[in-house]
Motif scaffolding. Structure first.
Motif, mmCIF file in Angstrom:
data_model
loop_
_atom_site.group_PDB
_atom_site.id
_atom_site.type_symbol
_atom_site.label_atom_id
_atom_site.label_comp_id
_atom_site.label_asym_id
_atom_site.label_seq_id
_atom_site.Cartn_x
_atom_site.Cartn_y
_atom_site.Cartn_z
ATOM 1 N N CYS A 90 0.841 -1.201 0.000
ATOM 2 C CA CYS A 90 0.000 0.000 0.000
ATOM 3 C C CYS A 90 0.877 1.253 0.000
ATOM 4 C CB CYS A 90 -0.920 -0.029 1.215
ATOM 5 S SG CYS A 90 -2.096 1.342 1.270
ATOM 6 N N ASP A 91 1.933 1.252 0.846
ATOM 7 C CA ASP A 91 2.871 2.380 0.872
ATOM 8 C C ASP A 91 3.516 2.570 -0.495
ATOM 9 O OD1 ASP A 91 2.380 2.898 3.515
ATOM 10 O OD2 ASP A 91 4.060 1.688 4.258
ATOM 11 N N ALA A 92 3.978 1.461 -1.090
ATOM 12 C CA ALA A 92 4.651 1.534 -2.385
ATOM 13 C C ALA A 92 3.717 2.079 -3.460
ATOM 14 C CB ALA A 92 5.157 0.142 -2.789
ATOM 15 N N HIS A 93 2.458 1.659 -3.395
ATOM 16 C CA HIS A 93 1.488 2.128 -4.392
ATOM 17 C C HIS A 93 1.263 3.635 -4.262
ATOM 18 C CE1 HIS A 93 -1.993 2.409 -6.955
ATOM 19 N NE2 HIS A 93 -2.741 2.841 -5.945
ATOM 20 N N LEU A 94 1.138 4.124 -3.034
ATOM 21 C CA LEU A 94 0.872 5.545 -2.826
ATOM 22 C C LEU A 94 2.110 6.399 -3.094
ATOM 23 C CD1 LEU A 94 -1.314 5.317 0.408
ATOM 24 C CD2 LEU A 94 -2.090 5.726 -1.936
ATOM 25 N N ASP A 95 3.299 5.844 -2.861
ATOM 26 C CA ASP A 95 4.529 6.614 -3.062
ATOM 27 C C ASP A 95 4.919 6.696 -4.536
ATOM 28 O OD1 ASP A 95 4.698 7.054 -0.385
ATOM 29 O OD2 ASP A 95 6.168 5.458 0.002
ATOM 30 N N GLU A 96 4.926 5.572 -5.214
ATOM 31 C CA GLU A 96 5.453 5.545 -6.585
ATOM 32 C C GLU A 96 4.602 4.768 -7.571
ATOM 33 O OE1 GLU A 96 8.599 1.893 -6.335
ATOM 34 O OE2 GLU A 96 9.167 3.728 -5.282
ATOM 35 N N GLY A 97 3.562 4.104 -7.080
ATOM 36 C CA GLY A 97 2.721 3.317 -7.960
ATOM 37 C C GLY A 97 3.269 1.917 -8.154
ATOM 38 N N ILE A 98 2.365 0.962 -8.242
ATOM 39 C CA ILE A 98 2.761 -0.425 -8.482
ATOM 40 C C ILE A 98 2.879 -0.627 -9.989
ATOM 41 C CG2 ILE A 98 2.067 -2.842 -8.267
ATOM 42 C CD1 ILE A 98 0.682 -2.123 -5.663
ATOM 43 N N ARG A 99 4.112 -0.885 -10.449
ATOM 44 C CA ARG A 99 4.334 -1.009 -11.891
ATOM 45 C C ARG A 99 4.628 -2.445 -12.332
ATOM 46 N NH1 ARG A 99 7.716 3.062 -10.324
ATOM 47 N NH2 ARG A 99 9.548 1.777 -10.807
ATOM 48 N N GLU A 100 5.094 -3.256 -11.414
ATOM 49 C CA GLU A 100 5.481 -4.617 -11.762
ATOM 50 C C GLU A 100 4.244 -5.436 -12.160
ATOM 51 O OE1 GLU A 100 7.786 -8.232 -12.000
ATOM 52 O OE2 GLU A 100 8.146 -6.099 -12.257
ATOM 53 N N PRO A 101 4.214 -5.996 -13.365
ATOM 54 C CA PRO A 101 3.051 -6.799 -13.773
ATOM 55 C C PRO A 101 2.916 -8.051 -12.910
ATOM 56 C CG PRO A 101 4.384 -6.182 -15.674
ATOM 57 C CD PRO A 101 5.192 -5.852 -14.460
ATOM 58 N N VAL A 102 1.692 -8.429 -12.652
ATOM 59 C CA VAL A 102 1.434 -9.699 -11.984
ATOM 60 C C VAL A 102 1.600 -10.822 -13.008
ATOM 61 C CG1 VAL A 102 -0.151 -8.619 -10.356
ATOM 62 C CG2 VAL A 102 -1.053 -9.621 -12.467
ATOM 63 N N LYS A 103 1.605 -12.031 -12.553
ATOM 64 C CA LYS A 103 1.627 -13.192 -13.450
ATOM 65 C C LYS A 103 0.291 -13.895 -13.308
ATOM 66 C CE LYS A 103 4.196 -17.380 -14.674
ATOM 67 N NZ LYS A 103 5.346 -18.266 -14.328
ATOM 68 N N ALA A 104 -0.385 -14.108 -14.443
ATOM 69 C CA ALA A 104 -1.753 -14.614 -14.377
ATOM 70 C C ALA A 104 -2.031 -15.612 -15.489
ATOM 71 C CB ALA A 104 -2.747 -13.457 -14.455
ATOM 72 N N TYR A 105 -3.071 -16.389 -15.274
ATOM 73 C CA TYR A 105 -3.604 -17.303 -16.282
ATOM 74 C C TYR A 105 -5.029 -16.869 -16.602
ATOM 75 C CZ TYR A 105 0.356 -20.427 -15.685
ATOM 76 O OH TYR A 105 1.619 -20.953 -15.654
ATOM 77 N N GLU A 106 -5.338 -16.852 -17.881
ATOM 78 C CA GLU A 106 -6.706 -16.516 -18.308
ATOM 79 C C GLU A 106 -7.401 -17.771 -18.785
ATOM 80 O OE1 GLU A 106 -9.546 -16.380 -21.097
ATOM 81 O OE2 GLU A 106 -7.858 -15.527 -22.184
ATOM 82 N N TYR A 107 -8.584 -18.019 -18.236
ATOM 83 C CA TYR A 107 -9.391 -19.170 -18.632
ATOM 84 C C TYR A 107 -10.843 -18.721 -18.709
ATOM 85 C CZ TYR A 107 -11.752 -23.704 -18.457
ATOM 86 O OH TYR A 107 -12.560 -24.785 -18.735
ATOM 87 N N MET A 108 -11.451 -18.886 -19.873
ATOM 88 C CA MET A 108 -12.851 -18.511 -20.100
ATOM 89 C C MET A 108 -13.096 -17.040 -19.764
ATOM 90 S SD MET A 108 -14.459 -21.150 -21.364
ATOM 91 C CE MET A 108 -16.210 -20.937 -21.015
ATOM 92 N N ASN A 109 -12.114 -16.186 -20.126
ATOM 93 C CA ASN A 109 -12.197 -14.735 -19.936
ATOM 94 C C ASN A 109 -12.258 -14.332 -18.469
ATOM 95 O OD1 ASN A 109 -12.110 -12.116 -20.839
ATOM 96 N ND2 ASN A 109 -14.264 -11.998 -21.402
ATOM 97 N N ARG A 110 -11.672 -15.158 -17.614
ATOM 98 C CA ARG A 110 -11.459 -14.816 -16.216
ATOM 99 C C ARG A 110 -9.978 -15.021 -15.912
ATOM 100 N NH1 ARG A 110 -15.588 -13.034 -17.154
ATOM 101 N NH2 ARG A 110 -17.553 -13.049 -15.996
ATOM 102 N N TYR A 111 -9.450 -14.221 -14.998
ATOM 103 C CA TYR A 111 -8.016 -14.230 -14.734
ATOM 104 C C TYR A 111 -7.744 -14.758 -13.321
ATOM 105 C CZ TYR A 111 -7.745 -11.425 -18.945
ATOM 106 O OH TYR A 111 -7.855 -10.987 -20.246
ATOM 107 N N TYR A 112 -6.707 -15.580 -13.221
ATOM 108 C CA TYR A 112 -6.333 -16.219 -11.961
ATOM 109 C C TYR A 112 -4.852 -15.940 -11.720
ATOM 110 C CZ TYR A 112 -10.796 -18.476 -12.746
ATOM 111 O OH TYR A 112 -12.134 -18.709 -12.971
ATOM 112 N N ILE A 113 -4.550 -15.376 -10.577
ATOM 113 C CA ILE A 113 -3.222 -14.828 -10.299
ATOM 114 C C ILE A 113 -2.300 -15.909 -9.732
ATOM 115 C CG2 ILE A 113 -1.954 -13.028 -9.091
ATOM 116 C CD1 ILE A 113 -4.012 -12.045 -11.185
#
Length: 666
Positions: A90-113
């Motif tokens: 939360c601190d990192a997001h408010l200070d500089e923003g979260i830029r690192e992409p998450v890693k996810a799988y998409e199945y039937m147009n839903r995403y799972y992290i």
């Protein structure tokens, strides 16, 4: 950032308790559990994707689920290590923003992290619209399930649009959206077009949600497509959220219709006419003259189709006399058809017949803007609440003609010329082929399309193959044109003999509709239903028939009359099951006959038809325009297999640089 975590924890615990109270899981679903007993068809690397936050449904593995409620808010207490990491993010997001992409799988147009669950939780808490992610798509195995078929339509749509946030609940909607935006079925989007559409969807979604759209079982995408079909895409872009909301209120029944599993209610025959009692007749005041307008896509002087409808107009004017006044508006597609409808309304019309599928779009817009005007469009299979459609079960007549043709052929080779691949037309082809097969088991029906070659060349192509018994166009008997064959004809060299012809009895059709209008039956039908009303009357209603020529023998006429009487009395049905398609698929096994809905929705040809349903690209300009605006079947609208293309087009992602927000996440 302890206060933020407390707020997020309250949201998570509230969601958890609500789910448990409904006997549902209070934690996130895990994709590994979902896929445990599911067959998949491989994966596609999508690269870095802007993931819609509301499409993130869960986590990849079960090990992460217990920390989050279904809304991805935390449910672990504030004194845990998990809570400390959440606060650091939360601190990192408010200070500089979260830029690192998450890693996810998409199945039937839903995403799972798989990596970045806490990042998702923080960003969802701060109501992020999109979350960047490195995504791998898992393709389900094609199994005939409707949800899977819709998903593969989405896969194809994503390939050329890169839009992943709009979702539909009905097959064909992604292609319908592409066409509603004025794009070819497989035309790729530019980056500017993607941004423009994203903004339009965002503003529409706000208006839709404010209008109560979340209470519907259909999707915001369903509603947006309906809106564009009524008002147009450019008007949507130029309209404020407040005005979108006002427009939605005018067309809400059209929006709500999308949640119906079967949105069309088919009226097979007109109901019995209501007979008012003597006292009611005495008390009913005299009704003022009803003005009825007929709009034509063409001119009755040169078009057989429009000529037949014009004859219907003249018929009802004669039958109803001074109770009605009728007016005709020819060639309305030469200009703006909506303006022509508005002109008819300005002229006082309260009942309007638009006699071509190409006039459906303008009819819908006018009907939404003028709810007190009854507008009916001559087409089949359209699911619009505000416009009633009407068409004739001409496949009954085609079955009779096919049976006649089977008795007349010596070679077993018969010809059939169809104009455009629309719902209803396919039923006519198949009915003719089944009728021919009934009287001549070896019969083969060779199919040509006038929407590709033209009527004359299509019939000539069949004749050049030694096929002499040919079913061609139904109308234009009045034109006396020897260059083109009509109805069921014998063609050999210069010799052309009409044997029998389908008769569209539009006068009888319009007369019945007027009776229903005057006795209020039509209004009652509309008020009692929440679906799209399609009038699909046939020979039993007296709106279709067969005309015989002198070239047909008396015994053949008697045979055809016997079939006609059997169909009218519901003794004989053209589509007795099971049917076998060209591909060998068996349709309707275990049922006595196809339902009317199955007949309307036919998108296949039966086994004794030689030919195919054309692709959209092969149609003439008129054919393309008709298929686009009418209920054209999927075969004529689709492109090549989407999965292979999606795999070929997949992009390889580059490795992102880490930032300190990521270090706090996992």
């Amino acid at each position: 950032m302890a206060e933020y975590y407390k707020d997020a924890l309250r949201l998570g615990q509230k969601e958890y308790k609500a789910a448990v109270a409904k006997d549902e899981s209070g934690t996130l679903p895990a994709l590994d559990d979902i896929l445990a007993d599911v067959k998949t068809a491989g994966t596609v690397d999508l690269g870095i994707v802007q993931i819609p936050a509301d499409r993130i449904a869960g986590t990849k593995s079960p090990g992460r689920v217990t920390a989050f409620a279904p809304n991805f808010m935390p449910i672990l207490e504030e004194n845990t290590e998990f809570a400390q990491k959440w606060k650091a993010l939360c601190d990192a997001h408010l200070d500089e923003g979260i830029r690192e992409p998450v890693k996810a799988y998409e199945y039937m147009n839903r995403y799972y992290i798989e990596e970045g669950n806490k990042r998702v939780s923080v960003l969802k808490f701060f109501e992020a619209y999109n979350i960047p992610g490195k995504v791998t798509r898992i393709l389900p195995e094609k199994n005939g399930d409707e949800a899977v078929e819709i998903y593969y339509e989405f896969v194809d749509f994503y390939r050329y649009s890169k839009i992943n946030f709009i979702e539909f609940s009905k097959k064909g909607s992604y292609l319908a959206l592409q066409k509603a935006l004025g794009k070819e079925p497989d035309e790729e989007w530019t980056e500017d077009e993607q941004k423009k559409f994203s903004a339009a969807y965002y503003y529409f979604l706000k208006a839709y949600t404010a209008s109560g759209g979340s209470k519907l079982q259909s999707t915001a995408g369903d509603a947006m497509l309906s809106y564009i079909q009524v008002y147009g895409y450019e008007e949507l872009i130029a309209t404020s959220t407040a005005d979108i909301k006002k427009n939605l209120s005018k067309m809400w029944e059209e929006v709500a219709l999308k949640q119906e599993e079967a949105p069309i209610e088919v009226k097979v025959d007109p109901p019995e006419e209501k007979k008012p009692g003597v006292l009611q007749s005495l008390m009913t005041p005299s009704q003022s003259e009803l003005i009825v307008a007929f709009l034509y896509d063409g001119n009755p002087i040169s078009s057989g189709w429009n000529h037949d409808h014009e004859e219907g107009r003249l018929h009802i004017q004669e039958v109803f006399g001074d109770k009605i006044h009728t007016g005709s508006y020819p060639d309305v597609m030469d200009g703006d058809p909506l303006e022509a409808i508005e002109e008819a309304i300005a002229d006082g019309a309260e009942l309007i017949f638009t006699t071509s599928p190409r006039l459906l779009k303008a009819s819908l817009r006018a009907a939404v803007d003028h709810p007190d005007i009854v507008i009916m469009n001559c087409s089949l299979g359209s699911s619009h609440r505000y416009v009633r459609t009407y068409y004739t079960r001409m496949y009954e007549v085609k079955f009779i003609l096919g049976a006649l043709a089977g008795t007349l052929t010596e070679s077993g080779k018969l010809g059939y010329v169809c104009d455009y691949p629309l719902y209803g037309q396919i039923a006519g082809i198949n009915a003719f082929a089944l009728g021919a097969q009934m009287t001549c088991p070896k019969a083969k029906v060779y199919l040509e399309w006038s929407g590709i070659k033209g009527a004359k060349d299509a019939a000539q192509s069949l004749a050049d193959q030694g096929i002499h018994i040919i079913s061609s166009q139904d109308t234009a008997r009045f034109l006396k044109d020897d260059r083109i064959s009509f109805g069921l004809s014998y063609i050999s060299g210069e010799e052309k003999r009409l044997l029998a012809n389908p008769v569209w009895k539009w006068g009888a059709y319009y007369e019945e509709i007027l009776h229903r209008y005057f006795d209020k039956s039509m209004k009652e039908e509309y008020d009692k239903s929440n679906k799209a009303l399609n009038y699909f009357w046939g020979m039993s209603a007296g709106v279709a028939d067969v005309m015989y020529s002198d070239a047909l023998s008396t015994s053949s006429k008697h045979f055809a009359d016997l079939l006609k009487d059997s169909i009218i009395q519901n003794i004989c049905t053209p589509f007795r099951t099971p049917l076998v398609t060209q591909s060998g698929e068996i349709i309707g096994e275990g049922e006595p006959s196809l339902t009317l809905e199955q007949i309307i929705a036919m998108d296949y040809l039966v086994e004794n038809v030689i030919g195919e349903i054309p692709q959209y690209e092969s149609l003439s300009p008129m054919g393309k325009a008709t298929v686009e605006t009418a209920a054209g079947i999927e075969n004529a609208q689709s492109t090549a297999d989407s999965t292979a293309k999606a795999e070929q087009k997949s992009e390889k992602p580059t490795e992102p640089q880490a930032d300190k927000a990521a270090e706090a996440d996992e």
